[in-house]
Design an enzyme around this catalytic site. Structure first.
Site, short mmCIF file in Angstrom:
data_model
loop_
_atom_site.label_atom_id
_atom_site.label_comp_id
_atom_site.label_asym_id
_atom_site.label_seq_id
_atom_site.Cartn_x
_atom_site.Cartn_y
_atom_site.Cartn_z
N THR A 279 -48.74 73.63 27.95
CA THR A 279 -49.93 73.72 28.78
C THR A 279 -49.56 74.52 30.02
O THR A 279 -48.46 74.39 30.54
CB THR A 279 -50.45 72.34 29.19
OG1 THR A 279 -50.86 71.64 28.03
CG2 THR A 279 -51.64 72.46 30.14
N PHE B 247 -50.36 75.63 33.96
CA PHE B 247 -50.97 75.18 35.20
C PHE B 247 -50.90 76.31 36.23
O PHE B 247 -49.97 77.13 36.20
CB PHE B 247 -50.22 73.97 35.76
CG PHE B 247 -50.31 72.77 34.86
CD1 PHE B 247 -51.27 71.79 35.08
CD2 PHE B 247 -49.45 72.63 33.78
CE1 PHE B 247 -51.37 70.69 34.24
CE2 PHE B 247 -49.54 71.54 32.93
CZ PHE B 247 -50.51 70.57 33.16
#
Lengths: 368, 368
Positions: free
Chosen positions: A268, A270
């Site tokens: 993921t 960010f």
């Protein structure tokens, strides 16, 4: 190994050797402590020289980390070098200026993990209730930096973050990548008892090999999201779900098998948002959002300057423009810093062709 | 400060100075990296000398950390020295032997934070569903170490951990202390709108001063637990709860104010369990569980040897003995290592007087 063979023969010799090596470690630690203290004094001196300006320079930290990892002779793995120097820089920066860092809370989320990975342990961390609140508090000056998810390899783009980047005058000054783990969870007594596996189609695909090996006979049932899969598994005594740890917590599901994703590099992404972006670090990305005139070939024409100047695009994400002048906006990430000559030239030409362009910032590419 | 005054006068001088300090930092980092690599080689050498035995020695790590903190000349705070060297030792230990560490899951719990605080980033961490599972997996040899909560200053003793310590043949080889934060949470639009505050009586007391200052007119309603308080706040549009972040997450309550506890040193204590305890580190604790004969004055007589030999007791916790021979058992923590002469003598005399004694282990007292 020679040492361990001799060790079993002569315990007294072994003990003397152990004491000698431990004494060397103690001397090394004392020397590291002395160097850390001098580094702290250097950090204070930099703070005094800079005065009131922006103290945190992501490009400098990224450059230092990359050079140290490149110079690492072993035997410590590069990840250990990154973690240790991340904490060294975090502690020294706090001597210059204690940072206030917000993230999408509550405590224990992947966003908190990303914030700590990026900033180390020394800042003051603040969990925010929503992504919107992270943006507002950074804009209001109550937070120096905010950490928000932007893309998830299992569930795609985080729409709200894209929308807020378009609305707010904030910049992107960094990115962090976190590995995402998928777990098999359910109320069934054992793996053998699993008859149905629920998950998002992407997650089922990501765990394809593990499922073939361990649950070849279980039906694979694609559902709308991994959280939905966990909810269904909670109601099916013969079912299990593939989802993240947070879903297991929410639905009280025991985890039957950990980290079952086939690709351990599943991540993921960010973003770190602030009132400033970053200077060039040598390995950077630049993000922008733009809109093309609504006619055939417009998008192709818009991107032409990137190709012409040899600028690589790492992301192109369209989003419906909410209540604006355009039907769609496009989020683009490119390699390089906007101060690099070829990037600067490509962006200038793209801006001439676009109906609308907003530069979201240049920042160091994430390190590992 | 002189430097910053001159800085505003002469930007070119300031820039030269900054470059010089940064070059010194780069030289320091290169030297630290060289020393870290040599330390890694030393760790490998120790692994080879020890062969197949127990590699992790909590007493050695505690001793190293305490000496470095004592020798810290500043300007880095002791906490930074602890965090940095925790990671250095964690990485070096992983070169000798990669540790498997379980904790009371899921990911994101205080137990995970305690495990990382104690072991650094390098081990393989495994979230367990229950405290019982942590004990079983350590006993089965699937985990090298387990981290479980034992006492919470807000909610008292964790009964199940005490009961399992009595049942299992495992030892305590370490402890970790984590600061616990209380938050005000609720559905109310703002602090001013809070008419009722629910919480455990202990938590209300812990946040007494903050409540007097910020919510002098709100009713304080003691309830059975902080989780129960959060549930009630979720159903009361004018109510708020004082509880930990996990409760806010569970009931979807926005956090109205962070870290409102009056005593910032409010902590939870965790134990590290293993098949072995620890050698003497210079500042240790010893835990035992015992039972006194069921007659008047027996408990007083049991503890007499501790007083006689000048051994301090840091904890005395009674628990109903489940289905055993005794009505109650007593968990006792004392200062010192069981190999210290006065502790050894006191324990020997205590064991003569007790109906039952089990030594749970000696281990280094937690560092900060």
């Amino acid at each position: 190994m020679e040492a361990s063979e001799k060790a079993t023969e002569d315990p007294a010799w072994r003990e003397r050797e152990l004491i000698a090596v431990r004494q060397r470690i103690d001397a090394i630690d004392a020397e590291i402590l002395r160097l850390l203290s001098e580094r702290g004094e250097c950090a204070r001196r930099i703070g005094a020289l800079k005065g009131e300006g922006v103290i945190y320079r992501p490009e400098r930290e990224a450059d230092v980390l990359r050079r140290l990892i490149a110079a690492n002779p072993g035997p410590l793995p590069n990840e250990a070098v990154r973690v240790i120097f991340r904490e060294v820089m975090s502690a020294c920066l706090a001597l210059e200026q204690p940072l206030q860092v917000g993230f999408l809370g509550p405590w224990g989320t992947f966003s908190e993990m990303a914030a700590r990975k990026h900033f180390g342990s020394a800042p003051h961390f603040h969990p925010m209730t929503t992504i919107d609140e992270v943006f507002r508090e950074v804009e209001a000056g109550n937070l120096d930096y905010g950490v928000v998810p932007i893309e998830n390899s299992a569930e795609g783009a985080v729409g709200v973050t894209h929308d807020l980047l378009l609305l707010h005058p904030l910049k992107i000054c960094g990115e962090a990548l976190l590995r995402v783990h998928q777990h098999l969870m359910g109320q069934v007594p054992s793996l053998r008892a699993v008859k149905r596996v629920y998950s998002h189609a992407q997650s089922l695909a990501q765990c394809h090999e593990w499922l073939n090996l361990h649950l070849p006979d279980a039906a694979r049932i694609p559902v709308g999201s991994n959280a939905e899969a966990a909810r269904m598994a909670a109601e099916d005594p013969d079912g299990a779900a593939i989802a993240g740890a947070a879903a297991a917590e929410r639905y009280g599901l025991p985890i039957l098998a950990h980290n079952i994703e086939d690709d351990p590099n599943n991540t993921t992404r960010f973003l770190v948002i602030a009132k400033h972006d970053a200077g060039p670090s040598g390995k950077d990305k630049t993000s922008l959002v733009c809109s093309a005139p609504n006619r055939p070939g417009a998008m192709h024409r818009l991107l032409e300057p990137l190709a012409k100047h040899g600028v690589s695009m790492t992301k192109l994400q369209s989003r419906p423009a909410k209540g604006g002048l355009w039907e769609y906006v496009f989020f683009i990430d490119i390699e390089g810093h906007q101060s690099d000559p070829e990037v600067a030239q490509a962006l200038a030409e793209l801006e001439e062709r676009a109906a609308f362009v907003k530069r979201l910032g240049s920042y160091p590419a994430a390190i590992a």
